[in-house]
Design an enzyme around this catalytic site. Structure first.
Site, PDB file in Angstrom:
ATOM      1  N   ASN A 112       0.852  -1.188   0.000  1.00 49.83           N
ATOM      2  CA  ASN A 112       0.000   0.000   0.000  1.00 49.83           C
ATOM      3  C   ASN A 112       0.886   1.235   0.000  1.00 49.83           C
ATOM      4  O   ASN A 112       2.016   1.202   0.491  1.00 49.83           O
ATOM      5  CB  ASN A 112      -0.866   0.005   1.268  1.00 49.83           C
ATOM      6  N   SER A 141       4.660   6.814   2.494  1.00 51.96           N
ATOM      7  CA  SER A 141       5.292   5.526   2.812  1.00 51.96           C
ATOM      8  C   SER A 141       4.678   4.434   1.955  1.00 51.96           C
ATOM      9  O   SER A 141       3.454   4.375   1.800  1.00 51.96           O
ATOM     10  CB  SER A 141       5.039   5.139   4.278  1.00 51.96           C
ATOM     11  N   ASP A 150      -2.695   0.416   8.188  1.00 59.25           N
ATOM     12  CA  ASP A 150      -1.501   1.257   7.950  1.00 59.25           C
ATOM     13  C   ASP A 150      -0.354   0.934   8.906  1.00 59.25           C
ATOM     14  O   ASP A 150       0.352   1.832   9.389  1.00 59.25           O
ATOM     15  CB  ASP A 150      -1.861   2.758   8.074  1.00 59.25           C
TER      16      ASP A 150
END
Ligand code: GAR
Length: 195
Positions: A112, A141, A150
């Protein structure tokens, strides 16, 4: 790898798809050696689908609104992704929370891009939250996806300054520009590592 056994990726989008476009462009200019097997959206109206079609990349829509539960949606998504047997599943502005079952099914292959310097600012509205927190530096990131939102190991980050007169929009634009070179670099790195 030769073209016959070139690593392949499936890209999941929900909207604009500018990160997906930057990945396709990196492939076209030769800086990323992979094949986009498909672009899949959970929204039928995602603008990024048009670009993928123009580039003759197979597209699919799995509309989350057609499913009674998150589990059923994720199962349909996993089945569609599996049909392309990708080496990596690339979330590029894919705005759905994923079930643990889905994440574990693609363990180690699911990545991701998040618009913050993780572990700071998980979740939404990252740019405004970075400004409100008085951060002098912000960024993006690329991380491996794990069941916690996340939270997985960071592959690569890009940093930008936060300027005194920044709004969430000006900061988002500065970060997005970095995302567009960061994601292709991170994918190239992971493909090389997994060879
Ligand atoms: C990007 O900024 C990406 O980092 C962010 O959404 C935007 C998608 O833009 N992703 C998230 O916030 C994930 N939680 P794009 O559709 O133009 O690539």
């Amino acid at each position: 790898m030769t073209s016959a056994n070139k690593a392949s990726i499936v890209i999941l989008i929900s909207g604009r798809g500018s990160n997906m476009k930057s990945i396709v462009e990196a492939i076209k200019t030769g800086s990323l050696d992979t094949n986009v097997a498909a672009v899949i959206s959970n929204r039928p109206d995602a603008a990024g689908l048009d670009y993928a079609k123009q580039e003759n990349i197979p597209t699919a829509v799995i509309d989350h609104k057609q499913f009674a539960s998150r589990e059923l949606f994720d199962q349909a998504m996993a089945k569609e992704i599996d049909s392309y047997t990708p080496n990596l599943v690339v979330l590029a502005g894919f705005m759905r929370i994923l079930t643990t079952e889905f994440v574990e099914h693609f363990a180690g292959k699911l990545i991701n891009i998040h618009p913050a310097l993780l572990p700071k600012f998980k979740g939404l509205n990252t740019h405004q939250r970075a400004i409100d927190a008085g951060e002098k530096e912000h960024g993006a990131s690329v991380h491996i996806v794990t069941p916690e939102l996340d939270d997985g190991p960071v592959v690569l980050q890009a940093r930008v300054p936060v300027l005194d007169d920044d709004t969430a929009d000006t900061l988002a634009a500065r970060v997005l520009e970095q995302e567009h070179s960061l994601y292709p670099r991170a994918i190239a790195q992971l493909i090389t590592e997994n060879k």
